[in-house]
Design an enzyme around this catalytic site. Structure first.
Site, short mmCIF file in Angstrom:
data_model
loop_
_atom_site.label_atom_id
_atom_site.label_comp_id
_atom_site.label_asym_id
_atom_site.label_seq_id
_atom_site.Cartn_x
_atom_site.Cartn_y
_atom_site.Cartn_z
N ARG A 5 1.06 -1.17 -0.09
CA ARG A 5 0.07 -0.09 0.01
C ARG A 5 0.93 1.16 0.02
O ARG A 5 1.96 1.21 0.46
CB ARG A 5 -0.95 -0.06 1.31
N LYS A 61 -2.16 -1.92 7.94
CA LYS A 61 -3.52 -1.64 8.19
C LYS A 61 -4.03 -2.77 9.16
O LYS A 61 -3.63 -3.90 8.98
CB LYS A 61 -4.18 -1.90 6.91
N HIS A 91 -2.59 2.01 -6.01
CA HIS A 91 -3.26 0.84 -5.63
C HIS A 91 -3.28 -0.02 -6.87
O HIS A 91 -3.29 -1.51 -6.66
CB HIS A 91 -4.38 1.01 -5.08
N ARG A 142 -0.64 -2.59 -6.75
CA ARG A 142 -0.74 -3.82 -5.76
C ARG A 142 -1.82 -4.69 -6.32
O ARG A 142 -1.54 -5.80 -6.26
CB ARG A 142 -1.40 -2.81 -4.30
N HIS A 163 -4.29 -9.46 4.21
CA HIS A 163 -5.74 -9.50 4.11
C HIS A 163 -6.30 -10.49 5.33
O HIS A 163 -5.60 -11.29 5.40
CB HIS A 163 -6.46 -10.12 2.74
N TYR A 191 -9.48 -11.63 -6.70
CA TYR A 191 -8.54 -11.70 -7.98
C TYR A 191 -8.50 -12.74 -8.78
O TYR A 191 -7.98 -12.80 -9.75
CB TYR A 191 -6.95 -11.65 -7.13
#
Length: 347
Positions: free
Chosen positions: A204, A229, A294, A297, A320, A329
């Site tokens: 990120r 995050k 982004h 990424r 995640h 994805y």
């Protein structure tokens, strides 16, 4: 521009948040406005709060409506609660602004008397009436749920507050050829290294900016991403090609506190400057798509999936919490699609 806008306080500055459903044309248009930035925390674009921008988005002159005195006091208590739980400053600002919007709407009603029915009224008479996005509505729900968990006397049943049905949007992905053009566009080693590191590690923007020289572990061949995050640490493999690039960059710039420092010594590289580095690369490589950092990424994850990397490993590399987040994805990977023969070819 379709959507809605409202004045906000973001990172201590007066800004205008602009909400609209994802649309490449609208994104390209808003990027042309001076000072426009995307915030993943706000799930919105935001601009400087100027008279020109207020006129552009039909926002009345500076008239900030406030909650009741009780509401103002409760928002302050809510902020203290979030601080004690070590929420990030940007999350605290986002949730308190969202809660403020809700409590302004019900400023004539005691907080103890607010019910689940009132939440539905707010959704219909404020969120939907002003064409605010499902993402913003979801943000409001998060703030309301967290807030009413801290209130002793309440008629709200937290578990029964429903979330909006969210649009299933596919992540934006670049081809490997496009990524190569972007990463090779800059002759400046610092700019090239920053963009390359984002793609090669699936970082990120904030994770790149917060890297320190010691987070590059060349002996173990890893990059350590600290307190990203969700306040989680994780590691990602360090490409030998990136290590060579980093060594060349290090010789030229000799960073001390942060791996990528700004113009002033010991300061982090500016987020807006990093976005400008990407914009310059897009111009040089003649790519007209509204690419954001982004996208690199997203492209990292998709290209890993197409090369046969297990989804569980990709989930770990991206940091995640849920595998469902990573599974998106699979919908943009072309590996399986390319093996399907169209019946048109047999005509």
């Amino acid at each position: 521009m379709n959507g809605s806008a409202k004045p906000i306080k973001h990172k201590g500055k007066n800004r205008i948040a602009v909400y609209f459903e994802k649309n490449t044309d609208l994104i390209a248009r808003i990027k042309k406005i001076d000072g426009a930035l995307w915030s993943a925390t706000l799930v919105a674009w935001h601009l400087p709060d100027t008279a020109e921008n207020r006129e552009r988005f039909k926002i009345p002159p500076m008239t900030h409506s406030l909650p009741s005195p009780e509401g103002i006091a409760q928002i302050e208590k809510f902020k203290q609660h979030l601080r004690s739980k070590r929420y990030s400053q940007s999350t605290i600002a986002t949730y308190s602004e969202a809660l403020k919007s809700f409590l302004v709407f019900f400023r004539e009603k005691p907080i103890a008397d607010i019910t689940n029915e009132d939440v539905i009224v707010y959704n219909n008479d404020y969120i939907l009436k002003n064409n605010l996005s499902a993402s913003y509505q979801n943000q409001i729900v998060n703030a309301i749920k967290l807030f009413f968990q801290t209130i002793r006397e309440t008629k709200i049943e937290i578990d029964k507050i429903h979330r909006p049905k969210r649009s299933k949007l596919l992540p934006n992905v670049l081809s490997k050829e496009e990524v190569k053009l972007i990463l090779n566009a800059h002759s400046n080693i610092k700019h090239r290294t920053m963009l390359s590191l984002i793609y090669s590690c699936g970082l990120r923007r904030s994770e790149l900016i917060n890297l320190k020289p010691n987070d590059i572990d060349s002996k173990r061949g890893i990059v350590i991403i600290r307190q990203s995050k969700g306040k989680k640490d994780r590691i990602t493999p360090l490409s030998p090609k990136i290590l060579e690039m980093l060594r060349e960059y290090y010789k030229g710039y000799k960073p001390r506190t942060w791996l990528f420092e700004g113009q002033n010594e010991n300061t982090r590289y500016d987020e807006r400057s990093l976005s400008n580095v990407l914009k310059q690369a897009l111009t040089k490589s003649n790519i007209s798509k509204p690419v954001s950092l982004h996208w690199l990424r997203h492209s990292f994850a998709t290209h890993l999936l197409e090369s046969g990397t297990d989804l569980r490993y990709i989930q770990e590399l991206l940091g995640h919490n849920s595998s469902k987040t990573t599974e998106i994805y699979t919908h943009v990977s072309t590996k399986s699609l390319q093996q399907i023969k169209s019946p048109f070819d047999d005509l």
